[in-house]
Scaffold this active site. Structure first.
Site, PDB file in Angstrom:
ATOM      1  N   ASN A   8       0.287   0.608   0.402  1.00 36.60           N
ATOM      2  CA  ASN A   8       1.520   0.220  -0.287  1.00 36.60           C
ATOM      3  C   ASN A   8       2.529  -0.266   0.756  1.00 36.60           C
ATOM      4  O   ASN A   8       3.158   0.532   1.438  1.00 36.60           O
ATOM      5  CB  ASN A   8       2.073   1.422  -1.066  1.00 36.60           C
ATOM      6  CG  ASN A   8       3.366   1.092  -1.777  1.00 36.60           C
ATOM      7  OD1 ASN A   8       3.712  -0.084  -1.944  1.00 36.60           O
ATOM      8  ND2 ASN A   8       4.094   2.115  -2.198  1.00 36.60           N
ATOM      9  N   LYS A  10       5.299  -1.516   0.223  1.00 37.13           N
ATOM     10  CA  LYS A  10       6.687  -1.418  -0.281  1.00 37.13           C
ATOM     11  C   LYS A  10       7.403  -2.762  -0.086  1.00 37.13           C
ATOM     12  O   LYS A  10       6.772  -3.799  -0.227  1.00 37.13           O
ATOM     13  CB  LYS A  10       7.418  -0.265   0.404  1.00 37.13           C
ATOM     14  CG  LYS A  10       6.620   1.041   0.325  1.00 37.13           C
ATOM     15  CD  LYS A  10       7.413   2.264   0.634  1.00 37.13           C
ATOM     16  CE  LYS A  10       6.482   3.459   0.610  1.00 37.13           C
ATOM     17  NZ  LYS A  10       7.158   4.721   0.493  1.00 37.13           N
ATOM     18  N   HIS A  88       5.767   4.941  -9.562  1.00 37.17           N
ATOM     19  CA  HIS A  88       6.080   5.367  -8.194  1.00 37.17           C
ATOM     20  C   HIS A  88       7.440   6.061  -8.181  1.00 37.17           C
ATOM     21  O   HIS A  88       8.359   5.629  -8.881  1.00 37.17           O
ATOM     22  CB  HIS A  88       6.087   4.156  -7.256  1.00 37.17           C
ATOM     23  CG  HIS A  88       6.065   4.566  -5.822  1.00 37.17           C
ATOM     24  ND1 HIS A  88       7.185   5.020  -5.172  1.00 37.17           N
ATOM     25  CD2 HIS A  88       5.057   4.611  -4.918  1.00 37.17           C
ATOM     26  CE1 HIS A  88       6.858   5.323  -3.927  1.00 37.17           C
ATOM     27  NE2 HIS A  88       5.575   5.090  -3.744  1.00 37.17           N
ATOM     28  N   GLU A  90       9.792   5.992  -6.196  1.00 36.59           N
ATOM     29  CA  GLU A  90      10.921   5.129  -5.815  1.00 36.59           C
ATOM     30  C   GLU A  90      11.414   4.317  -7.009  1.00 36.59           C
ATOM     31  O   GLU A  90      12.582   3.952  -7.089  1.00 36.59           O
ATOM     32  CB  GLU A  90      10.517   4.221  -4.634  1.00 36.59           C
ATOM     33  CG  GLU A  90      10.418   5.020  -3.337  1.00 36.59           C
ATOM     34  CD  GLU A  90       9.494   4.433  -2.293  1.00 36.59           C
ATOM     35  OE1 GLU A  90       9.094   3.267  -2.410  1.00 36.59           O
ATOM     36  OE2 GLU A  90       9.159   5.172  -1.350  1.00 36.59           O
ATOM     37  N   GLU A 159       1.665  12.360  -5.723  1.00 35.78           N
ATOM     38  CA  GLU A 159       2.614  12.052  -4.658  1.00 35.78           C
ATOM     39  C   GLU A 159       3.833  12.956  -4.760  1.00 35.78           C
ATOM     40  O   GLU A 159       4.804  12.615  -5.469  1.00 35.78           O
ATOM     41  CB  GLU A 159       3.074  10.598  -4.783  1.00 35.78           C
ATOM     42  CG  GLU A 159       1.976   9.590  -4.537  1.00 35.78           C
ATOM     43  CD  GLU A 159       2.558   8.377  -3.817  1.00 35.78           C
ATOM     44  OE1 GLU A 159       2.097   8.069  -2.720  1.00 35.78           O
ATOM     45  OE2 GLU A 159       3.496   7.768  -4.359  1.00 35.78           O
ATOM     46  N   SER A 196       3.420  10.559   3.212  1.00 32.85           N
ATOM     47  CA  SER A 196       3.363  10.756   4.669  1.00 32.85           C
ATOM     48  C   SER A 196       1.932  10.886   5.209  1.00 32.85           C
ATOM     49  O   SER A 196       1.669  11.703   6.101  1.00 32.85           O
ATOM     50  CB  SER A 196       4.211  11.951   5.096  1.00 32.85           C
ATOM     51  OG  SER A 196       5.572  11.723   4.799  1.00 32.85           O
TER      52      SER A 196
HETATM   53  P1  PGA Z   1       4.620   7.082   2.749  1.00 34.97           P
HETATM   54  O1  PGA Z   1       4.726   6.430   1.309  1.00 34.97           O
HETATM   55  O2  PGA Z   1       3.169   7.073   3.134  1.00 34.97           O
HETATM   56  O3  PGA Z   1       5.463   6.210   3.620  1.00 34.97           O
HETATM   57  O4  PGA Z   1       5.137   8.478   2.627  1.00 34.97           O
HETATM   58  C1  PGA Z   1       3.858   6.787   0.310  1.00 34.97           C
HETATM   59  C2  PGA Z   1       4.018   5.875  -0.872  1.00 34.97           C
HETATM   60  O5  PGA Z   1       4.014   4.665  -0.704  1.00 34.97           O
HETATM   61  O6  PGA Z   1       4.157   6.365  -1.964  1.00 34.97           O
END
Ligand code: PGA
Length: 235
Positions: A8, A10, A88, A90, A159, A196
């Site tokens: 991902n 982002k 997600h 976010e 997550e 993470s």
């Molecule tokens: P991250 O993000 O690995 O930076 O914690 C996880 C995600 O994209 O949900």
């Protein structure tokens, strides 16, 4: 069974050139892995012809119409996308409700794309021992009225919100408790872990039984291919 590793990206990177550069650094040729690359919308087309699995980071819940600024599942499908990440944290944080996520899931499935459904509890909910309650509620609402026959097209990514982008990963043994809980309800669905994930801990989640990983910031690092290799090399 191949392990699914979702990258991902982002809202990164900021130019097509950089996206292509990042892409070239990833080794996709693993026998035991299915790597799903999820770049931002504007870069999907650039990877249409690459022989890899592509995922989108979101989509709209209507198939067509006057919806300024939205992207439909069929557009994504026509770009060679195979998966869509939905729910997600976010996006939930920005106001997406379970009801909205449910509508999106239905439209995505109707267009024969697979869903990567993210669920997870917040830190306070974990502290108050509400994790399983929260996950169950999310699943009930997100998957409301989805026919049983369509469930296998949904991958569930556990997550924990407190572990995303925090360098505070969920200990694998703790994540395993959630995995077992989810497998009891959805024995046929692929269950991923995200939050993470890095080179050190990636294989630990696979060892405790997860079917794959959702990797955020580490998927932008040049060591991402080493992470993939560490999973490929597991027995
Ligand atoms: P991250 O993000 O690995 O930076 O914690 C996880 C995600 O994209 O949900």
């Amino acid at each position: 069974m191949k392990k699914i590793i979702v990258a991902n990206w982002k809202m990164n990177p900021q130019s097509l050139e950089e996206a292509k550069k990042l892409f070239r650094k990833i080794n996709f040729s693993f026998k035991k892995l299915e790597v799903v690359l999820c770049p931002p919308f504007p870069f999907l087309l650039a990877f249409k012809k690459a022989k890899i699995k592509l995922g989108a980071q979101n989509c709209f819940f209507e198939e067509k119409g006057a919806f300024t600024g939205e992207v439909s599942p069929l557009m994504l499908k026509n770009l060679g996308t195979n998966y869509v990440i939905l729910g997600h944290s976010e996006r939930r944080e920005m106001g997406e409700s379970d009801e909205l996520i449910n509508r999106k899931i239905k439209t995505v499935l109707k267009n024969k794309l697979k869903v990567i459904l993210c669920i997870g509890e917040k830190e306070i909910e974990r502290k108050e021992k509400k994790t399983f309650f929260v996950l169950k509620k999310q699943l009930e609402k997100d998957l409301k009225n989805i026919p049983f026959s369509q469930l296998p097209s949904i991958l569930i990514a556990y997550e924990p919100v407190w572990a995303i982008g925090t360098k505070n990963p969920c200990p694998p043994e703790m994540a395993k408790e959630v995995l077992l809980f989810l497998k009891k309800i959805f024995p046929k669905n692929k269950i991923l872990y995200g939050g993470s994930v890095n080179l050190e801990n990636a294989k630990e989640y696979i060892k405790v039984g997860f079917d794959g990983l959702l990797v955020g910031s580490f998927s932008l690092k040049k060591e991402f291919s080493l992470l993939l290799k560490s999973i490929e090399n597991l027995n």
